[in-house]
Scaffold this active site. Sequence first.
Site, PDB file in Angstrom:
ATOM      1  N   HIS A  90     -21.280  23.347  86.873  1.00 44.93           N
ATOM      2  CA  HIS A  90     -21.305  24.692  86.278  1.00 44.93           C
ATOM      3  C   HIS A  90     -21.541  24.541  84.773  1.00 44.93           C
ATOM      4  O   HIS A  90     -21.594  23.425  84.267  1.00 44.93           O
ATOM      5  CB  HIS A  90     -19.978  25.415  86.543  1.00 44.93           C
ATOM      6  CG  HIS A  90     -18.799  24.694  85.958  1.00 44.93           C
ATOM      7  ND1 HIS A  90     -18.180  23.640  86.594  1.00 44.93           N
ATOM      8  CD2 HIS A  90     -18.140  24.851  84.777  1.00 44.93           C
ATOM      9  CE1 HIS A  90     -17.189  23.188  85.839  1.00 44.93           C
ATOM     10  NE2 HIS A  90     -17.149  23.903  84.733  1.00 44.93           N
ATOM     11  N   LYS A 100     -21.230  17.623  86.340  1.00 44.91           N
ATOM     12  CA  LYS A 100     -20.636  18.964  86.306  1.00 44.91           C
ATOM     13  C   LYS A 100     -21.589  19.942  86.982  1.00 44.91           C
ATOM     14  O   LYS A 100     -22.787  19.898  86.743  1.00 44.91           O
ATOM     15  CB  LYS A 100     -20.422  19.336  84.839  1.00 44.91           C
ATOM     16  CG  LYS A 100     -19.601  20.570  84.594  1.00 44.91           C
ATOM     17  CD  LYS A 100     -19.365  20.684  83.095  1.00 44.91           C
ATOM     18  CE  LYS A 100     -18.955  22.096  82.735  1.00 44.91           C
ATOM     19  NZ  LYS A 100     -19.014  22.336  81.311  1.00 44.91           N
TER      20      LYS A 100
END
Length: 225
Positions: free
Chosen positions: A110, A108
Amino acid sequence: MSHTATPSVLAQEFVAFAVDAGVLGFGEFKTKAGRLSPYFFNAGLFDDGLKLGRLAEFYAKTLLASGLQFDMIFGPAYKGITLAAAVSIELARLGHNKPFAYNRKEAKDHGEGGTLVGAPVKGQVLIIDDVISAGTSVRESIAMIKAAGATPCGVAIALDRQEKAVENGVESAKSAVQYVTEQLQLTVTAIAGLSDLLQYLQTTSNAVASAHAAAVQAYRDRYGV
């Protein structure tokens, strides 16, 4: 299910439960190794709260009976995620509160970032999964746990198929579980194995299930370890 059931009694109870739940089915199924198996085990079919809760109970009681010491649980994506969460809830209910973590398949970019989710991965880490078919998922889990600075200490699975592994199309003399135990130096704890399934089929009053005992025995004679 008693709190102090012995491993063999626990294994028989688990096989009966898995058959009743339709998770252990019989017929003719092609395995990843290309064999025609007279039975299949699909942990994805523990698909409601009651079944998942009972499954977690079997994992937790098997782990406590094994005496394996661990600090936390790691569930490899995707099946291991539900298993890690469910088993940690059950262990806490039995008085053994353990943190758990899991990985996401895609990093991921963010928020918190990275591929690991849940509690910080540290100490002695137990990997939890449904089965070990080739050991690939275990190797990937070991790499992630070590990269986080922790130590993998064992693997808990629901069913040990107890059959010869196939590596690159070649049949091995050892099973995938034996490979993980010997090569990767990890303790593997299974709720039940093919031998427990056979014992159930040979002694059950469930006529539909017992009709498959000979086929499962023949499969074990051919591919068993």
